[in-house]
Design a protein around this motif. Structure first.
Motif, short mmCIF file in Angstrom:
data_model
loop_
_atom_site.label_atom_id
_atom_site.label_comp_id
_atom_site.label_asym_id
_atom_site.label_seq_id
_atom_site.Cartn_x
_atom_site.Cartn_y
_atom_site.Cartn_z
N LYS A 245 -54.96 -40.53 -13.87
CA LYS A 245 -55.13 -41.83 -14.52
C LYS A 245 -54.40 -41.89 -15.87
O LYS A 245 -53.81 -42.90 -16.25
CB LYS A 245 -56.62 -42.14 -14.69
N LYS A 246 -54.53 -40.73 -16.56
CA LYS A 246 -53.84 -40.67 -17.86
C LYS A 246 -52.33 -40.84 -17.67
O LYS A 246 -51.66 -41.50 -18.45
CB LYS A 246 -54.15 -39.33 -18.53
N HIS A 247 -51.84 -40.25 -16.59
CA HIS A 247 -50.41 -40.34 -16.32
C HIS A 247 -50.03 -41.77 -15.94
O HIS A 247 -48.95 -42.27 -16.32
CB HIS A 247 -50.02 -39.37 -15.20
N GLU A 248 -50.90 -42.43 -15.20
CA GLU A 248 -50.63 -43.82 -14.86
C GLU A 248 -50.57 -44.69 -16.15
O GLU A 248 -49.72 -45.59 -16.28
CB GLU A 248 -51.69 -44.35 -13.92
N ALA A 249 -51.52 -44.38 -17.06
CA ALA A 249 -51.50 -45.11 -18.34
C ALA A 249 -50.22 -44.83 -19.12
O ALA A 249 -49.62 -45.72 -19.74
CB ALA A 249 -52.72 -44.72 -19.17
N PHE A 250 -49.78 -43.56 -19.05
CA PHE A 250 -48.54 -43.22 -19.75
C PHE A 250 -47.35 -43.96 -19.15
O PHE A 250 -46.45 -44.45 -19.86
CB PHE A 250 -48.30 -41.70 -19.67
N GLU A 251 -47.34 -44.05 -17.80
CA GLU A 251 -46.26 -44.79 -17.16
C GLU A 251 -46.26 -46.26 -17.59
O GLU A 251 -45.20 -46.88 -17.78
CB GLU A 251 -46.37 -44.67 -15.65
N SER A 252 -47.46 -46.80 -17.71
CA SER A 252 -47.57 -48.18 -18.19
C SER A 252 -47.03 -48.29 -19.61
O SER A 252 -46.29 -49.24 -19.96
CB SER A 252 -49.03 -48.64 -18.14
N LYS B 190 -28.66 -40.25 -27.93
CA LYS B 190 -29.77 -39.29 -27.91
C LYS B 190 -31.05 -39.95 -27.40
O LYS B 190 -31.80 -39.36 -26.58
CB LYS B 190 -29.99 -38.72 -29.31
N ILE B 191 -31.30 -41.19 -27.86
CA ILE B 191 -32.50 -41.91 -27.42
C ILE B 191 -32.42 -42.20 -25.92
O ILE B 191 -33.41 -42.01 -25.17
CB ILE B 191 -32.65 -43.21 -28.24
N CYS B 192 -31.23 -42.64 -25.48
CA CYS B 192 -31.07 -42.96 -24.05
C CYS B 192 -31.22 -41.71 -23.17
O CYS B 192 -31.86 -41.73 -22.10
CB CYS B 192 -29.72 -43.62 -23.81
N ASP B 193 -30.59 -40.63 -23.62
CA ASP B 193 -30.71 -39.38 -22.86
C ASP B 193 -32.16 -38.93 -22.79
O ASP B 193 -32.65 -38.48 -21.73
CB ASP B 193 -29.85 -38.29 -23.50
N GLN B 194 -32.84 -39.04 -23.94
CA GLN B 194 -34.26 -38.63 -23.97
C GLN B 194 -35.09 -39.54 -23.07
O GLN B 194 -36.01 -39.07 -22.37
CB GLN B 194 -34.78 -38.70 -25.41
N TRP B 195 -34.73 -40.86 -23.07
CA TRP B 195 -35.47 -41.80 -22.21
C TRP B 195 -35.28 -41.47 -20.73
O TRP B 195 -36.25 -41.50 -19.95
CB TRP B 195 -34.98 -43.22 -22.51
N ASP B 196 -34.02 -41.15 -20.38
CA ASP B 196 -33.77 -40.76 -18.98
C ASP B 196 -34.55 -39.50 -18.63
O ASP B 196 -35.11 -39.37 -17.51
CB ASP B 196 -32.27 -40.53 -18.77
N ASN B 197 -34.59 -38.57 -19.57
CA ASN B 197 -35.33 -37.31 -19.33
C ASN B 197 -36.82 -37.58 -19.19
O ASN B 197 -37.50 -37.00 -18.32
CB ASN B 197 -35.07 -36.33 -20.48
N LEU B 198 -37.33 -38.50 -20.04
CA LEU B 198 -38.75 -38.85 -19.93
C LEU B 198 -39.06 -39.46 -18.57
O LEU B 198 -40.10 -39.18 -17.94
CB LEU B 198 -39.14 -39.84 -21.04
N GLY B 199 -38.13 -40.32 -18.10
CA GLY B 199 -38.33 -40.93 -16.78
C GLY B 199 -38.36 -39.87 -15.68
O GLY B 199 -39.21 -39.92 -14.78
N ALA B 200 -37.41 -38.92 -15.79
CA ALA B 200 -37.38 -37.86 -14.78
C ALA B 200 -38.63 -36.99 -14.83
O ALA B 200 -39.23 -36.65 -13.80
CB ALA B 200 -36.12 -37.00 -14.98
N LEU B 201 -39.06 -36.65 -16.06
CA LEU B 201 -40.26 -35.81 -16.22
C LEU B 201 -41.51 -36.55 -15.74
O LEU B 201 -42.42 -35.95 -15.15
CB LEU B 201 -40.41 -35.39 -17.67
N THR B 202 -41.51 -37.88 -16.05
CA THR B 202 -42.67 -38.68 -15.62
C THR B 202 -42.78 -38.70 -14.10
O THR B 202 -43.87 -38.54 -13.52
CB THR B 202 -42.54 -40.11 -16.17
N LEU C 196 -44.92 -46.23 -20.92
CA LEU C 196 -43.48 -45.98 -20.83
C LEU C 196 -42.72 -47.26 -20.47
O LEU C 196 -41.69 -47.59 -21.04
CB LEU C 196 -43.21 -44.88 -19.80
N ALA C 197 -43.30 -47.98 -19.48
CA ALA C 197 -42.65 -49.23 -19.07
C ALA C 197 -42.67 -50.25 -20.21
O ALA C 197 -41.73 -51.03 -20.38
CB ALA C 197 -43.37 -49.79 -17.84
#
Length: 857
Positions: free
Chosen positions: A400-407, A443-455, A409-410
């Motif tokens: 659930k916490k991860h779902e909240a994080f995805e929300s 750097k922000i975009c790369d980190q965002w892509d990485n966050l998406g992949a990790l998520t 993140l979006a």
């Protein structure tokens, strides 16, 4: 004295007298004397011895004297025949005055004053000589010696004479004059020295003999005066040409240096640097260019005046050096104004661009900082392996916490897109620090892509374990889902409330104010949402306490605590009045800007039409005819003074314009006049009035030099204006022909008439522009009867100075001309190469011709 004077003439007829009152009683020698000195034949004398014959002869002599315009007061033939000494001497003095002195005239003075002025000029270089009269000034004899030495220096050693030895001086002068100059000794040295005031008539009679003896030298002096006059004109004209060349060179050099600066469109990286460029340009328009405008106008005036003087002195027109014609100056000036055009607009656009860039860069940094703060630690959190040893409830909580994080993140996706969009705009606007912006954005975009992949990776891991874990805490999940967007909304609200803004009109600030008011209207609903979220948290706490659930004291689905929500909510509430204050201040600033616009517009709408009206009035004045040229000139100068007195209003408008620019105001709906329009119009107005004054001055110069009367000038102007139907200040060929015919100039309609008119047009329109100016018109109307000197006249004058030789020497030039003009001739005369040349001989003929030829300048 009178006897000696009479005998000096009678001996030419082979006779003499010994006693005036006796020898003239029969009238025969008196008639003979008059024939000798006048060169005319008198009536046939009476040869009888009777008194009546003598009276008849004397009357014939007196009638002849009267026929020469001499009034014989109280002198009758009977007194002369009777031997009246006083009457006889009076008659002889009258003859001397008429035939020896009256014809002496220097600078249009009377005979006596002319003879005195001649003596003063001839003796001026001699020490101890001061001729002020015809009596005591001659007692020391130095005056007589000086006259002889001036014209025949070989006859007297003047340096050996002493002022304290008047007898020697007088006798030396009398002896030399009698022996070498054929001037009889009319005076006695002892009588002059022994008399307190020598006889004025005797001195004048004797001195007049010197004048006539040196008449040839007098012709040389007249010739020297003519040459001096011509040389003075040439020297003055050459100086005017040199002044024009220097002024033209300086002005062209200034234009050459200034144009590259105005054409330089290399932008600066900072607002401060660009504003300094704008300030430099303002200094150029306000301080540096106006004097150059005056120099350009003065250059044209000097050129026109010089050409007029050259025409009046019968000299060829002045042709400046290549590239320095008035047209060249105008072309260069046009290039300067072309380079200047748009430079100020470019500066202001660059300042607006940099202002926009600074705003975008600051916005980029704020959003990037907020985003980086949010992402801090998120990668480490997503990489945790805590689910591997978690219980079922813990796993469900992690899911659930991860779902909240995805929300969450979006919810942050928009911010990342905004950051990328701002970076792209900075790149398109050529921001100077784009590399660092791009690096940070990347750097922000790369980190965002990485966050998406990790998520995605973590979700997949949690979903694999989801089958084992079923316990879900719905209340925490609901809290997390509602708290995240609300928290994001508050962060967005805080960001918007702190966002800087740039507006240029009241309408824009009113739009921001309206949007802010709409935002404030949403606060009550937001507060209800906050209370609802806090209510969910309170419900969770009640359940945990009621059922003793092991939640480790924290919500496993979100890090957003009620304390954070309340803190951010309180921050939002504090930011709202600050935003209110900022908008209010900006509204006041825009009101001030609007006041500046109206203030500038009100003045510009008065000054602009005023300048146009004055331009039209000057145009009318230049073609109207009221009073004399001097009256017109005075009127124009008063008019110019009134225009110059208007300058403070222009300066005031410049001050308002500078305030507008400093306030970064870029448009003004209250006027169609820009400061540039006003500047150009003002400069044209000053130039036009100056040119009009110069035209009238040249007309006065032409009128006085050509001897044109005011009535003639008025007639010329009236005829010119009559045919100048379009009031352009010029006449076309047909209009000009009609004008000439109206003034009585005979131009036929046949081939001969057409040829004559073509010749006239080549004179008045040498550049074939197809128009005739008023100046050219009056030059033509007066040039045919002008009394000007010519090269032949100057050549003849030099020939007199040279003693009728074909060459002249340096000593002769220095003796006959003033020092500065003598040296002027010596420096410019070529050596004489004729067969009769002597060492040092100079060619005055080629020099005289060159005076009226092309200038070396």
């Amino acid at each position: 004295t009178f006897t000696a004077w009479c005998n000096s003439h009678l001996r030419k007829a082979g006779t003499q007298i010994e006693n005036i009152e006796e020898d003239f009683r029969d009238g025969l020698k008196l008639m003979l004397l008059l024939e000798v000195i006048s060169g005319e034949r008198l009536a046939k004398p009476e040869r009888g011895k009777m008194r009546v014959h003598k009276i008849s002869n004397v009357n014939k002599a007196l009638d002849f004297i009267a026929s020469k315009g001499v009034k014989l007061v109280s002198i009758g033939a009977e007194e002369i025949v009777d031997g009246n000494v006083k009457m006889t001497l009076g008659m002889i003095w009258t003859i001397i005055l008429r035939f020896a002195i009256q014809d002496i005239s220097v600078e249009e003075t009377s005979a006596k004053e002319g003879l005195l002025l001649w003596c003063q000029r001839k003796t001026a270089p001699y020490k101890n000589v001061n001729i002020q009269n015809f009596h005591i000034s001659w007692k020391d004899g130095l005056g007589f010696c000086a006259l002889i030495h001036r014209h025949r220096p070989e006859l007297i050693d003047y340096g050996k004479l002493r002022k304290d030895d008047p007898l020697t001086n007088l006798n030396t002068a009398f002896d030399v004059a009698e022996k070498y100059l054929d001037i009889p000794k009319m005076l006695d040295a002892e009588d002059i020295v022994g008399t307190a005031r020598p006889d004025e008539k005797a001195i004048m009679t004797y001195v007049s003999s010197f004048y006539h003896a040196f008449s040839g030298a007098q012709k040389a002096e007249t010739a020297a005066n003519r040459i001096c006059k011509v040389l003075a004109v040439n020297q003055e004209n050459e100086q005017l040409m040199e002044d024009y060349e220097k002024l033209a060179s300086d002005l062209l050099e200034w234009i050459r240096r200034t144009i590259p600066w105005l054409e330089n469109r290399a932008p600066e990286n900072t607002m401060q640097a660009m504003q300094q460029k704008l300030e430099d340009f303002r200094d150029y328009r306000r301080l540096h260019k106006p004097p150059k405008v005056q120099e350009k106008c003065q250059l044209e005036i000097n050129f026109n005046t010089l050409q007029t003087k050259l025409r009046l002195s019968n000299r060829p027109a002045f042709m400046p050096s290549e590239g320095k014609m008035v047209s060249d100056i105008n072309n260069a000036w046009g290039g300067l104004e072309q380079a200047e055009k748009g430079y100020e607009e470019w500066l202001l656009n660059e300042i607006r661009r940099l202002e926009r860039l600074d705003h975008l860069a600051e916005k980029f940094r704020q959003k990037a900082s907020i985003h980086e703060s949010w992402t801090d630690g998120k990668e480490a959190m997503l990489q945790q392996k805590d689910y591997e040893t978690a219980t079922l409830s813990e796993i469900k909580a992690l899911l659930k916490k991860h779902e909240a994080f995805e929300s969450d993140l979006a919810a942050h996706q928009d911010r990342v897109e905004q950051i990328a969009a701002i970076a792209q705009e900075l790149n398109e606007l050529d921001y100077y620090d784009s590399p660092s912006v791009n690096a940070r954005c990347q750097k922000i975009c790369d980190q965002w892509d990485n966050l998406g992949a990790l998520t995605q990776k973590r979700r997949e891991a949690l979903e694999r374990t989801e089958k084992l874990l079923e316990t879900i805490d719905q209340l925490y999940l609901e809290y997390a889902k509602r708290a995240a967007p609300f928290n994001n909304w508050m962060e967005g609200a805080m960001e918007d409330l702190q966002d800087t803004f740039i507006v240029h009109t009241i309408e824009e600030i009113q739009g921001l104010t309206t949007a802010h008011e709409q935002f404030k209207a949403t606060l009550p609903d937001a507060d209800k949402e906050r209370q609802a979220i806090l209510g969910i948290h309170n419900e969770v706490s009640k359940i945990v306490q009621t059922y003793h659930v092991n939640m480790a004291g924290t919500n496993p689905y979100t890090t957003i605590t009620p304390h954070e929500i309340n803190g951010k909510w309180e921050h939002v509430r504090q930011l709202v009045p600050r935003r209110d204050q900022a908008l209010m201040e900006e509204h006041a600033r825009q009101q001030q800007n609007e006041r500046l616009r109206k203030q500038f517009g009100a003045q510009a709408n008065v000054i602009g039409p005023w300048i146009q009206t004055k331009m039209e009035e000057i145009g009318r004045i230049s073609i109207e005819m009221h009073g004399t040229l001097e009256d017109q000139l005075n009127h124009l100068r008063q008019y110019e003074k009134s225009i110059v007195n208007y300058k403070p209003k222009i300066d005031q408008l410049e001050g308002d314009h500078q305030q507008i620019q400093e306030a970064l105001i870029f448009d003004n709906k209250h006027t169609n006049y820009t400061m540039e329009h006003i500047r150009v119009g003002w400069e044209q107005l000053l130039t036009t009035i100056a040119r009009t004054i110069n035209e009238v001055e040249n007309q006065i110069l032409t009128r006085d030099a050509k001897g044109i009367s005011q009535e003639q000038m008025n007639e010329f102007r009236a005829s010119f204006n009559h045919f100048d139907r379009d009031h352009s200040g010029t006449l076309g060929p047909e209009e000009f022909k009609a004008c000439l015919i109206s003034l009585g100039y005979d131009i036929g309609n046949d081939a001969q008439g057409e040829a004559e008119f073509a010749r006239i047009m080549s004179i008045v329109d040498p550049n074939r522009l197809g128009v005739v100016t008023f100046q050219a018109f009056i030059d033509f109307m007066s040039r045919e009867t002008a009394d000007t000197d010519t090269a032949d006249q100057v050549m003849a004058s030099f020939k007199i100075l040279a003693g009728d030789k074909n060459y002249i020497t340096v000593d002769e030039l220095r003796r006959e001309l003033p020092p500065d003009q003598a040296e002027y001739c010596i420096a410019r005369m070529a050596p004489y190469t004729g067969r009769d040349a002597v060492p040092g001989a100079l060619d005055y003929m080629s020099f005289s011709t060159a005076l009226y030829g092309e200038s070396d300048l």
